[in-house]
Design an enzyme around this catalytic site. Sequence first.
Site, mmCIF file in Angstrom:
data_model
loop_
_atom_site.group_PDB
_atom_site.id
_atom_site.type_symbol
_atom_site.label_atom_id
_atom_site.label_comp_id
_atom_site.label_asym_id
_atom_site.label_seq_id
_atom_site.Cartn_x
_atom_site.Cartn_y
_atom_site.Cartn_z
ATOM 1 N N ARG A 235 -36.055 -11.771 43.442
ATOM 2 C CA ARG A 235 -36.110 -13.295 43.383
ATOM 3 C C ARG A 235 -35.681 -13.636 41.626
ATOM 4 N NH1 ARG A 235 -41.167 -17.639 43.914
ATOM 5 N NH2 ARG A 235 -42.606 -16.174 42.806
ATOM 6 N N ASP B 294 -50.770 -17.256 38.692
ATOM 7 C CA ASP B 294 -49.382 -17.313 38.440
ATOM 8 C C ASP B 294 -48.712 -18.507 37.998
ATOM 9 O OD1 ASP B 294 -48.528 -18.411 40.953
ATOM 10 O OD2 ASP B 294 -47.549 -16.866 41.752
#
Length: 545
Positions: free
Chosen positions: A159, A442
């Site tokens: 990613r 996150d």
Amino acid sequence: MDSLKRVCVERAPHRLEEAHGELFTQGVLGFLAELLAEFDDDVEKLLRRRLERRLHIKQGRWKPEFRNSSEDQDWKIEELPARLRNRKLDLGDVSPANTTNFVDCLYAKVQGIQVDFDDGHCPTWRNTVQGLYNVTRAVHARLPGAPADIQQCPVLMLRPRAFNMIEHHCMVNGKEVVGPLFDFAILMYHNAKLMASLDVGPYFYLSKIEGPNETQLWNKIFTWTEHRLGLRRGTIKACVLIENILAAYRMEDILYSLREHAIGLNCGIWDYSASIIAKFGDSPDFLIPDRNKYVNMGQPFLANYMRLLINVCHRRGALATGGMAAKLLPCGKGSNSLADEITESVKQAKSVEIDAGVDGFMVYDLRIVDAVNEMWQRKCPGDNQLSILPDVDRITAASLVKIPEGGVTIEGLNHNISVALLFIYHWFTGSGVFYLNGAVEDSATAEISRSQIWQWIRHRAAIEGKPDVLVTRSLVYTMLDGIISRAYKSWCTSIPDRKRLLSSKYVLLEIISAREYIEYITTYLNDSHKFRTLHNKNDGLESKL
């Protein structure tokens, strides 16, 4: 050689000289320069298009509607390779800069690892160099402690950063490089040929996509790269994260634009919910209530989004995956019963997604993997659920932005302040994730947390059960000071940590007080003087401003 003169890369962080030297060879710098020469203008057009969309919305010209020109055409994505037909379980938020955790994940009994340079990663120069180096060493069987054969590991779902992020430590033609192209170039140059020859990639997650024009650009990048590196066309595969409300209305065209490189689409909850505030938060009609109490995948606006995504994917032969279970199991003696309770809660929540028809999802805690694998085997013994086609005939475009009813609670406000504050604090320490109240946090949870605070202040939301108490900047100031005071008495005791927490407070106040909504907290932090000076000074680097 001319192209090499146009590339300027910051020198190595302390003790990463070997990694830096192996990564930034003449070959990779030339490849990066070629990639930028080919696509940097397209990236600029993409970013301008985002600004145009934002202005379009601010002018009140946007309305919810599905606009997919490929909807009535007869097409499917290219057949998936064997390693991608089963996508039941990925580990999420795995920053390869955390070497110990990355190595542990390579041994996990999961289908994939979200090798994360985005939401779960803090892009200090040290972390970026270490992460890129660790991925390359793992693929080439040179990472100490890792499996000697990458084919025996879970698939590495790389990613890269999204288009909102800049790599400040690299310039091409006197211009800082956009983060995703930097990550993509280094990863592909060093690893693509070997991954392709072993049938283990290269495979990607694509973050924060707003529309099919953006996946069309990625498709062009993939095709150009395959030709440049001598890979068979269609070798590169990608799963698109539909984590933006605008993308939800264009899912069919997004998948179509990537059809020769597509794996499928992924749906989450917090980035997606935050995007509603980002795009429409100026209006009180889009005020999202306490997320812990009123926002979950059972709410129509999220349930319909998931059903649509599954329907679009399965009709086109693509896989539909869900978000990440963020809960953590406790450690220590006497925690077995609590661990069992948490595991059951994760299984119950994810069982709903399986029953809806998803082909997979993510967990964070490695210790939950066995229980989730057992559930998948029991509920879906085959590779995937492509045969399930949810009924979407009654789903309207307006239902995707039908905000759930509910209020704002003091507990919810306090939680959002804590998450946003501590996310900034941990970014200043160089970490993209942290643990709070038994869950991993996150940038996705930080986005929704600070977005809700900004929105509640903007619309002076009343506290549930206390109609005379409104969410104001003054109230948030007071609660922030209380959170910091308690931190000083418990875990935040050293002078450097206290300075870092105080700096985090002032940055958060800037974000939640902004006249115009700040699109991404990560962009704001990555571009901030405080963040860049703090980390570059520690590593003896030049680019401190």
